[in-house]
Design a protein around this motif. Structure first.
Motif, short mmCIF file in Angstrom:
data_model
loop_
_atom_site.label_atom_id
_atom_site.label_comp_id
_atom_site.label_asym_id
_atom_site.label_seq_id
_atom_site.Cartn_x
_atom_site.Cartn_y
_atom_site.Cartn_z
N TYR A 27 -17.05 -11.30 -12.96
CA TYR A 27 -15.89 -11.69 -12.14
C TYR A 27 -16.34 -11.81 -10.69
O TYR A 27 -17.38 -11.30 -10.28
CB TYR A 27 -14.76 -10.67 -12.26
N ASP A 28 -15.52 -12.46 -9.87
CA ASP A 28 -15.76 -12.64 -8.43
C ASP A 28 -14.38 -12.61 -7.78
O ASP A 28 -13.53 -13.46 -8.08
CB ASP A 28 -16.45 -13.99 -8.20
N ARG A 29 -14.13 -11.63 -6.86
CA ARG A 29 -12.74 -11.33 -6.52
C ARG A 29 -12.54 -11.06 -5.03
O ARG A 29 -13.38 -10.45 -4.36
CB ARG A 29 -12.28 -10.11 -7.33
N TYR A 30 -11.38 -11.52 -4.52
CA TYR A 30 -10.90 -11.23 -3.18
C TYR A 30 -9.69 -10.29 -3.29
O TYR A 30 -8.85 -10.45 -4.17
CB TYR A 30 -10.41 -12.50 -2.48
N PHE A 31 -9.60 -9.35 -2.34
CA PHE A 31 -8.42 -8.50 -2.22
C PHE A 31 -8.07 -8.36 -0.74
O PHE A 31 -8.97 -8.25 0.11
CB PHE A 31 -8.68 -7.11 -2.82
N PHE A 32 -6.78 -8.31 -0.43
CA PHE A 32 -6.30 -8.12 0.93
C PHE A 32 -5.07 -7.22 0.92
O PHE A 32 -4.26 -7.28 -0.01
CB PHE A 32 -5.85 -9.45 1.55
N ASN A 33 -4.91 -6.39 1.97
CA ASN A 33 -3.61 -5.79 2.24
C ASN A 33 -3.34 -5.84 3.73
O ASN A 33 -4.25 -6.04 4.55
CB ASN A 33 -3.48 -4.37 1.67
N GLY A 34 -2.08 -5.69 4.09
CA GLY A 34 -1.68 -5.67 5.49
C GLY A 34 -0.37 -4.94 5.63
O GLY A 34 0.41 -4.84 4.68
N TYR A 35 -0.11 -4.41 6.83
CA TYR A 35 1.07 -3.57 7.01
C TYR A 35 1.43 -3.45 8.47
O TYR A 35 0.59 -3.58 9.37
CB TYR A 35 0.82 -2.16 6.44
N SER A 36 2.71 -3.23 8.72
CA SER A 36 3.14 -2.78 10.03
C SER A 36 2.91 -1.28 10.11
O SER A 36 2.91 -0.58 9.08
CB SER A 36 4.63 -3.11 10.25
N ALA A 37 2.73 -0.76 11.31
CA ALA A 37 2.40 0.66 11.45
C ALA A 37 3.49 1.56 10.88
O ALA A 37 3.20 2.65 10.37
CB ALA A 37 2.15 1.00 12.92
N ASP A 38 4.76 1.12 10.95
CA ASP A 38 5.84 1.94 10.41
C ASP A 38 5.98 1.81 8.91
O ASP A 38 6.78 2.51 8.28
CB ASP A 38 7.17 1.61 11.10
N GLY A 39 5.22 0.90 8.29
CA GLY A 39 5.24 0.74 6.85
C GLY A 39 6.41 -0.04 6.31
O GLY A 39 6.51 -0.25 5.09
N ARG A 40 7.31 -0.51 7.18
CA ARG A 40 8.47 -1.27 6.68
C ARG A 40 8.03 -2.53 5.96
O ARG A 40 8.60 -2.92 4.95
CB ARG A 40 9.41 -1.61 7.84
N LEU A 41 7.00 -3.19 6.50
CA LEU A 41 6.44 -4.38 5.86
C LEU A 41 5.05 -4.06 5.33
O LEU A 41 4.20 -3.54 6.06
CB LEU A 41 6.36 -5.53 6.86
N PHE A 42 4.83 -4.38 4.08
CA PHE A 42 3.52 -4.22 3.45
C PHE A 42 3.30 -5.43 2.57
O PHE A 42 4.19 -5.84 1.82
CB PHE A 42 3.48 -2.94 2.61
N PHE A 43 2.13 -6.02 2.65
CA PHE A 43 1.82 -7.15 1.78
C PHE A 43 0.41 -7.01 1.25
O PHE A 43 -0.44 -6.30 1.82
CB PHE A 43 2.01 -8.49 2.50
N ALA A 44 0.14 -7.66 0.12
CA ALA A 44 -1.17 -7.62 -0.50
C ALA A 44 -1.39 -8.91 -1.27
O ALA A 44 -0.44 -9.56 -1.73
CB ALA A 44 -1.30 -6.42 -1.44
#
Length: 362
Positions: A27-44
């Protein structure tokens, strides 16, 4: 079979790129996450290529105010590994090892995104993960990890959230090699996976980053472990520390983690009660597991995880990333940061008192 990849000087064997590996589970794979410091918004987000299975799949998830939205897509690969678009989800490599873009275009869900990741430091190469059960090779892969800032926007319906690199940090990784993918093995070695203890903790601080991971066996001894603390404008310092941890009673969720990287330095981590469920990206998902063939040229699905999704333990909510606060103390000076504590604890781990397959901590 010639593809676009063959016009780049990246060959490792005499074969064309499309068939360079004969291993079924490559396999060959990309992963990402991101967030606001307060954690209200989180994406991956994630995108995986499985050359010998003829599949490419991708997923994008966004959590807002405790509700996790999941978009998953899969299509036939057709041998072309340079086309990183799966239905509405696309990954672009703008500047290798520094700038990447994730796009979620028009689809039947309320979710859209156009996000650019810019690295805050040079990538960290984790030690090669090689794991066998008796004679059978189960894992053999390499991963890089990199923290960065995000810019762009995420939308859920009419609600559009602007993302900026000074307010939204995150982590991305790239891994490639061999691990179980696609349909389950009809005759797994030793009856299948009965023990897997995995801890992965990347953290962003205003002037530095910290990273630690560990794969432990059933006794609690690490078979793959590395830690790095890196100033944004200086050389990284490596460490391999013992883990001091505590679980929430009656669960397999960590309440705290403490590391002592070197004399005069401590890293204290406190996970929040804000969980991202990795099944949204296909991990341990019975239908959308990585590399699964959905019987169509393109399959796309959308669902949500409501706030009570994690109340009853199941395989779908076992693997999580918990938002977490970190305090890095060096020679008496405290540095405060934020990141995630990824947890997947299956089977016994004597060092922390876990027994059985999924028995909770006491």
């Amino acid at each position: 079979m010639l593809t676009r990849g063959d016009d780049y000087p990246v060959h490792q064997t005499p074969e064309p790129i499309a068939i360079a590996s004969a291993e079924r589970n490559f396999y060959d794979r990309y992963f990402f996450n991101g967030y606001s410091a307060d954690g209200r918004l989180f994406f991956a987000a994630a995108l995986g290529v499985y050359p010998q299975l003829g599949v490419i799949d991708a997923a994008f998830c966004v959590t807002l105010d405790g509700i996790q939205h999941n978009i998953r897509a899969s299509r036939r690969l057709g041998g072309e590994r340079m086309d990183l678009e799966v239905g509405p989800i696309r990954v672009e490599v703008i500047e290798p090892l520094k700038v990447l873009r994730v796009v979620v275009g028009p689809n039947d869900s309320p979710v859209r995104a156009d996000l650019t990741f810019t690295a805050r430091h040079a990538p960290i190469e984790e030690p090669r993960f090689t794991r066998r059960h008796e004679a059978r090779l189960l894992m053999d892969y390499t991963r890089l990890t990199q923290n960065g800032g995000w810019s762009g926007s995420v939308a859920i319906g009419d609600q559009v959230m602007t993302v900026a690199p000074d307010t939204h940090w995150g982590t991305r990784d790239r891994s490639w090699g061999i691990r179980p993918v696609g349909a389950p093995d009809a005759q797994p070695a030793g009856g299948g996976m009965r023990q897997f203890w995995w801890l992965w903790m990347p953290f962003n601080f205003p002037d530095r980053v910290a990273f630690f991971h560990s794969n432990d066996d059933g006794a609690g001894e690490p078979w793959n472990r590395r830690g790095v603390i890196a100033p944004l404008d200086g050389d990284p310092r490596e460490f391999s520390a013992a883990i001091g941890s505590a679980y929430h009673p009656g669960t397999r969720r960590l309440a705290s983690v403490r590391l002592e990287p070197w004399l005069g330095c401590t890293l204290d981590v406190t996970p929040r009660d804000q969980h991202f469920y990795m099944s949204g990206l296909g991990y341990l998902h019975p239908q959308w597991g990585h590399g699964m063939d959905h019987g169509a040229d393109l399959a796309v699905a959308y669902d949500v995880c409501l706030p009570d999704f994690g109340d009853t333990p199941t395989m779908l909510n076992l693997h999580i990333q918990a938002m977490a606060d970190a305090v890095l103390t060096i020679d008496g000076v405290a540095h405060r940061g934020v990141g995630v504590v990824e947890q997947l604890f299956i089977g016994p781990h004597a060092a922390s008192g876990l027994t059985g397959l999924l028995d909770p901590a006491r």
